[in-house]
Design a protein around this motif. Structure first.
Motif, PDB file in Angstrom:
ATOM      1  N   ASP A 168      -4.156 -14.142  38.693  1.00 28.57           N
ATOM      2  CA  ASP A 168      -5.673 -13.981  38.761  1.00 28.57           C
ATOM      3  C   ASP A 168      -5.147 -15.998  40.099  1.00 28.57           C
ATOM      4  OD1 ASP A 168      -7.834 -14.754  38.415  1.00 28.57           O
ATOM      5  OD2 ASP A 168      -8.065 -16.141  37.815  1.00 28.57           O
ATOM      6  N   ASN A 169      -6.158 -15.512  40.774  1.00 27.93           N
ATOM      7  CA  ASN A 169      -5.767 -16.355  42.840  1.00 27.93           C
ATOM      8  C   ASN A 169      -4.489 -16.544  42.582  1.00 27.93           C
ATOM      9  OD1 ASN A 169      -8.591 -16.033  43.435  1.00 27.93           O
ATOM     10  ND2 ASN A 169      -9.071 -16.933  41.738  1.00 27.93           N
ATOM     11  N   ASN A 170      -3.613 -16.243  41.830  1.00 33.44           N
ATOM     12  CA  ASN A 170      -1.722 -16.155  42.681  1.00 33.44           C
ATOM     13  C   ASN A 170      -1.466 -17.110  41.508  1.00 33.44           C
ATOM     14  OD1 ASN A 170       0.078 -15.218  44.340  1.00 33.44           O
ATOM     15  ND2 ASN A 170      -1.060 -16.648  46.040  1.00 33.44           N
ATOM     16  N   LEU A 171      -1.578 -17.022  40.347  1.00 35.38           N
ATOM     17  CA  LEU A 171      -1.838 -18.146  39.523  1.00 35.38           C
ATOM     18  C   LEU A 171      -1.078 -17.611  38.688  1.00 35.38           C
ATOM     19  CD1 LEU A 171      -3.859 -21.268  39.677  1.00 35.38           C
ATOM     20  CD2 LEU A 171      -1.940 -21.014  40.098  1.00 35.38           C
ATOM     21  N   PRO A 172      -0.564 -17.441  37.359  1.00 41.89           N
ATOM     22  CA  PRO A 172      -0.012 -16.750  36.021  1.00 41.89           C
ATOM     23  C   PRO A 172      -1.327 -16.565  35.547  1.00 41.89           C
ATOM     24  CG  PRO A 172       1.826 -18.326  36.226  1.00 41.89           C
ATOM     25  CD  PRO A 172       0.787 -18.258  37.430  1.00 41.89           C
ATOM     26  N   ALA A 173      -1.750 -15.463  34.479  1.00 37.74           N
ATOM     27  CA  ALA A 173      -3.221 -15.035  33.399  1.00 37.74           C
ATOM     28  C   ALA A 173      -2.160 -13.713  32.988  1.00 37.74           C
ATOM     29  CB  ALA A 173      -4.055 -15.263  34.739  1.00 37.74           C
ATOM     30  N   VAL A 174      -2.860 -14.080  31.934  1.00 35.21           N
ATOM     31  CA  VAL A 174      -3.100 -13.162  30.661  1.00 35.21           C
ATOM     32  C   VAL A 174      -4.522 -12.558  30.712  1.00 35.21           C
ATOM     33  CG1 VAL A 174      -3.111 -12.481  28.138  1.00 35.21           C
ATOM     34  CG2 VAL A 174      -1.112 -13.563  29.244  1.00 35.21           C
ATOM     35  N   TYR A 175      -4.890 -11.452  30.568  1.00 29.80           N
ATOM     36  CA  TYR A 175      -6.252 -10.889  30.687  1.00 29.80           C
ATOM     37  C   TYR A 175      -6.167 -10.618  29.604  1.00 29.80           C
ATOM     38  CZ  TYR A 175      -5.969 -11.239  35.656  1.00 29.80           C
ATOM     39  OH  TYR A 175      -6.601 -11.623  36.829  1.00 29.80           O
ATOM     40  N   LEU A 176      -7.879 -10.888  28.961  1.00 31.89           N
ATOM     41  CA  LEU A 176      -8.522 -10.822  27.608  1.00 31.89           C
ATOM     42  C   LEU A 176      -9.307  -9.453  28.160  1.00 31.89           C
ATOM     43  CD1 LEU A 176      -9.868 -11.363  24.574  1.00 31.89           C
ATOM     44  CD2 LEU A 176     -10.975 -12.760  25.738  1.00 31.89           C
ATOM     45  N   SER A 177      -9.595  -8.481  27.225  1.00 31.19           N
ATOM     46  CA  SER A 177     -10.487  -7.505  26.754  1.00 31.19           C
ATOM     47  C   SER A 177     -11.324  -7.584  25.850  1.00 31.19           C
ATOM     48  CB  SER A 177      -9.876  -6.334  26.436  1.00 31.19           C
ATOM     49  OG  SER A 177      -9.331  -5.409  27.535  1.00 31.19           O
ATOM     50  N   TYR A 178     -12.790  -8.292  26.327  1.00 33.46           N
ATOM     51  CA  TYR A 178     -13.843  -8.944  25.653  1.00 33.46           C
ATOM     52  C   TYR A 178     -15.039  -8.201  25.477  1.00 33.46           C
ATOM     53  CZ  TYR A 178     -17.585 -12.770  24.572  1.00 33.46           C
ATOM     54  OH  TYR A 178     -18.184 -13.534  23.947  1.00 33.46           O
ATOM     55  N   VAL A 179     -15.179  -7.706  24.194  1.00 31.55           N
ATOM     56  CA  VAL A 179     -16.700  -7.347  23.761  1.00 31.55           C
ATOM     57  C   VAL A 179     -18.291  -8.018  24.660  1.00 31.55           C
ATOM     58  CG1 VAL A 179     -17.773  -5.392  22.412  1.00 31.55           C
ATOM     59  CG2 VAL A 179     -15.455  -5.557  22.664  1.00 31.55           C
ATOM     60  N   VAL A 180     -18.995  -8.004  25.572  1.00 28.80           N
ATOM     61  CA  VAL A 180     -20.345  -8.428  25.509  1.00 28.80           C
ATOM     62  C   VAL A 180     -21.020  -8.434  24.380  1.00 28.80           C
ATOM     63  CG1 VAL A 180     -21.876  -8.534  26.608  1.00 28.80           C
ATOM     64  CG2 VAL A 180     -19.459  -8.781  28.122  1.00 28.80           C
ATOM     65  N   ARG A 181     -21.180  -9.483  23.748  1.00 28.11           N
ATOM     66  CA  ARG A 181     -22.234  -9.291  22.591  1.00 28.11           C
ATOM     67  C   ARG A 181     -24.380  -9.781  23.174  1.00 28.11           C
ATOM     68  NH1 ARG A 181     -21.083 -14.339  19.442  1.00 28.11           N
ATOM     69  NH2 ARG A 181     -21.011 -15.389  22.115  1.00 28.11           N
ATOM     70  N   PRO A 182     -24.693  -9.529  22.312  1.00 26.70           N
ATOM     71  CA  PRO A 182     -26.225  -9.896  22.827  1.00 26.70           C
ATOM     72  C   PRO A 182     -26.522 -10.693  23.381  1.00 26.70           C
ATOM     73  CG  PRO A 182     -26.289  -8.247  21.236  1.00 26.70           C
ATOM     74  CD  PRO A 182     -24.465  -9.452  20.895  1.00 26.70           C
ATOM     75  N   MET A 183     -25.992 -11.647  23.142  1.00 26.17           N
ATOM     76  CA  MET A 183     -26.544 -13.068  23.248  1.00 26.17           C
ATOM     77  C   MET A 183     -25.925 -13.634  24.342  1.00 26.17           C
ATOM     78  SD  MET A 183     -24.217 -13.499  20.658  1.00 26.17           S
ATOM     79  CE  MET A 183     -25.409 -13.233  20.006  1.00 26.17           C
ATOM     80  N   ASP A 184     -24.526 -12.637  25.055  1.00 20.34           N
ATOM     81  CA  ASP A 184     -23.875 -13.252  26.146  1.00 20.34           C
ATOM     82  C   ASP A 184     -25.001 -13.289  27.837  1.00 20.34           C
ATOM     83  OD1 ASP A 184     -21.598 -14.114  25.048  1.00 20.34           O
ATOM     84  OD2 ASP A 184     -20.732 -12.099  24.782  1.00 20.34           O
ATOM     85  N   THR A 185     -23.575 -14.808  28.423  1.00 16.53           N
ATOM     86  CA  THR A 185     -24.172 -14.207  29.769  1.00 16.53           C
ATOM     87  C   THR A 185     -22.478 -14.527  30.239  1.00 16.53           C
ATOM     88  OG1 THR A 185     -24.778 -16.527  30.337  1.00 16.53           O
ATOM     89  CG2 THR A 185     -26.437 -15.394  29.692  1.00 16.53           C
ATOM     90  N   LEU A 186     -22.737 -14.235  31.684  1.00 11.53           N
ATOM     91  CA  LEU A 186     -21.750 -13.549  32.563  1.00 11.53           C
ATOM     92  C   LEU A 186     -21.021 -15.284  32.486  1.00 11.53           C
ATOM     93  CD1 LEU A 186     -19.432 -12.129  33.482  1.00 11.53           C
ATOM     94  CD2 LEU A 186     -20.554 -11.598  35.597  1.00 11.53           C
ATOM     95  N   ALA A 187     -21.847 -16.300  33.167  1.00  2.00           N
ATOM     96  CA  ALA A 187     -22.151 -17.530  32.370  1.00  2.00           C
ATOM     97  C   ALA A 187     -21.563 -18.171  32.414  1.00  2.00           C
ATOM     98  CB  ALA A 187     -23.223 -18.766  33.900  1.00  2.00           C
ATOM     99  N   GLY A 188     -21.930 -18.074  31.086  1.00  2.00           N
ATOM    100  CA  GLY A 188     -21.503 -18.406  29.394  1.00  2.00           C
ATOM    101  C   GLY A 188     -20.551 -18.477  28.888  1.00  2.00           C
ATOM    102  N   ILE A 189     -19.549 -17.208  29.568  1.00  2.00           N
ATOM    103  CA  ILE A 189     -18.717 -16.232  29.087  1.00  2.00           C
ATOM    104  C   ILE A 189     -16.776 -17.043  29.859  1.00  2.00           C
ATOM    105  CG2 ILE A 189     -16.903 -14.999  29.093  1.00  2.00           C
ATOM    106  CD1 ILE A 189     -19.729 -12.744  28.641  1.00  2.00           C
ATOM    107  N   ALA A 190     -18.008 -17.317  31.182  1.00  2.00           N
ATOM    108  CA  ALA A 190     -17.243 -18.277  32.536  1.00  2.00           C
ATOM    109  C   ALA A 190     -16.775 -19.980  31.902  1.00  2.00           C
ATOM    110  CB  ALA A 190     -17.342 -17.438  33.340  1.00  2.00           C
TER     111      ALA A 190
END
Length: 416
Positions: A168-190
């Motif tokens: 991710d952006n040239n750095l090692p990363a492992v990707y998580l598949s995340y199921v969004v909940r009703p109270m989530d916002t993208l900013a909160g997840i970030a």
């Protein structure tokens, strides 16, 4: 107004409510097209639908119970830890292998044996926590009649995953598949996963930071990457920050963080019948480091794990002169399995901040064909590009959504 007109109006209103409820279940998922047969380490975020033993959760996903525990930094030294009961609603990161199947990234190694009361919808929404839809299971298994499932039938469960070159952006990363909940916002997840809103939008090819309950987004988690040779059985091993991984037949345990993103491996507590882990021409074992201050800095000798080749553990001795002597290695904090019912907030998906300045608690890390770019047509440098696709409206109504529908119908009925 005539009785017939009342009836027509009622049916129309009911139809509108049903359409509205259907819109709730139109979920989106991250897409990563692929054209080769390679695979990567990935994670799926899973919320337990009922109390389950560690071994039962591992069986649901066909993963090693010890790997499941170490991925969540749960202490594996507890007696009979595989039979420890995990509470319902606990959020776990499940380590999976993400493959390329029919031009799409997905995991197809999970198998499910049907029970008498099972339906495709129940399996998708409850047992697998919304990580897959009933329609995706139906297509993966060529089920002609979804209403008829044989007891004991073995179904392939295609799980969502992404690789994006394990970076991710040239750095090692492992990707998580995340199921969004009703109270989530993208900013909160970030915020909860120590990434940025812009990065999440780019990774998921989103033009606007809009998400809905049931959407599945790819979340990059910084990782410690190995540099094992391709001949190594654990070539490409990457450990998400804040967790552990077991390799070399339970002989070696590798960790990542919290102080840095350098992979650190040492003999595992479960190590039995393992090949030698001692570095040649040295009395150092894998994971051992010695430091000797000198006038020019610090002479550091270390014995590092270099993968497992032809059943033998590779231990490599290195000597370096460093400006200062290294301090004790910092390990990701372990969580006692007996405390999970009290401290399950450590595993909870990142909550959306309720107000400015409120930081979510500790972080935890759908695939259909297509490709796309992020906001403004840009993607992260050497990073992932994907797309967001609307899944078919085949996901059954949840209890919450059904309640909204029922309430709407009752409101309409009270007008007559």
């Amino acid at each position: 107004m005539s009785k017939q007109s009342h009836t027509h109006r009622f049916l129309f209103c009911l139809f509108v409510f049903i359409l509205g409820a259907a819109s709730f279940v139109s979920s989106k998922s991250t897409i990563e097209p692929c054209s080769n047969s390679d695979s990567c380490n990935a994670l799926v975020g899973y919320t337990l639908y009922t109390d389950l033993k560690v071994s039962q959760v591992a069986s649901l996903f066909q993963v090693d119970p010890i790997s499941l525990l170490t991925a969540n930094a749960i202490d594996i030294s507890y007696p009979d830890v595989e039979n420890h009961i995990l509470p319902a609603k606990l959020f776990l990161k499940i380590p999976i292998t993400c493959s390329c199947v029919d031009g799409i990234r997905k995991s197809v190694s999970t198998r499910y044996k049907t029970r008498p009361a099972d339906t495709l919808s129940l399996i998708a929404d409850s047992v697998y926590s919304g990580l897959v839809s009933a329609d995706q299971i139906r297509e993966a298994n060529s089920v002609s009649d979804p209403s008829v499932l044989d007891v004991g039938q073995i179904l392939t469960v295609p799980l969502p995953c992404t690789c994006f070159n394990s970076s991710d952006n040239n750095l090692p990363a492992v990707y998580l598949s995340y199921v969004v909940r009703p109270m989530d916002t993208l900013a909160g997840i970030a915020a909860g996963y120590s990434t940025t809103l812009t990065d999440l939008m780019n990774v998921n090819a989103m033009g606007v930071p809009s998400i809905g309950a049931g959407d599945i987004i790819a979340v990059p988690i910084p990782a410690c990457a190995s540099n094992f040779p391709k001949s190594s059985a654990d070539f490409g091993l990457a450990v998400p920050n804040g967790s552990y991984a077991i390799t070399a037949g339970h002989c070696v345990q590798c960790s990542c963080g919290p102080g840095n993103l350098n992979l650190y491996c040492q003999p595992a507590s479960l190590a039995v019948s393992c090949s030698s882990m001692q570095c040649k021409s040295s009395n150092l074992m894998v994971g051992n480091v010695t430091a000797q201050p000198s006038g020019g800095g610090c002479n550091v000798n270390s014995c590092t794990y270099g993968g497992i080749v032809n059943g033998s553990i590779v231990a490599t001795l290195s000597s370096t002169l460093q400006p200062r002597c290294p301090g004790p290695h910092q390990f990701p904090p372990l969580i006692a399995p007996t405390d999970l019912t009290v401290r399950d907030s450590l595993f909870a998906p990142a909550p959306a901040p309720s107000q400015e300045g409120v930081t979510p608690k500790n972080p935890g890390s759908v695939i259909l064909p297509g490709a796309g770019l992020g906001p403004g047509g840009l993607s992260p440098a050497n990073g992932p590009t994907g797309s967001i696709s609307a899944a078919p409206l085949v996901i059954p109504l949840s209890r919450y959504q059904s309640g909204i529908l029922l309430l709407g119908v009752l409101v309409v009925l009270t007008t007559y």
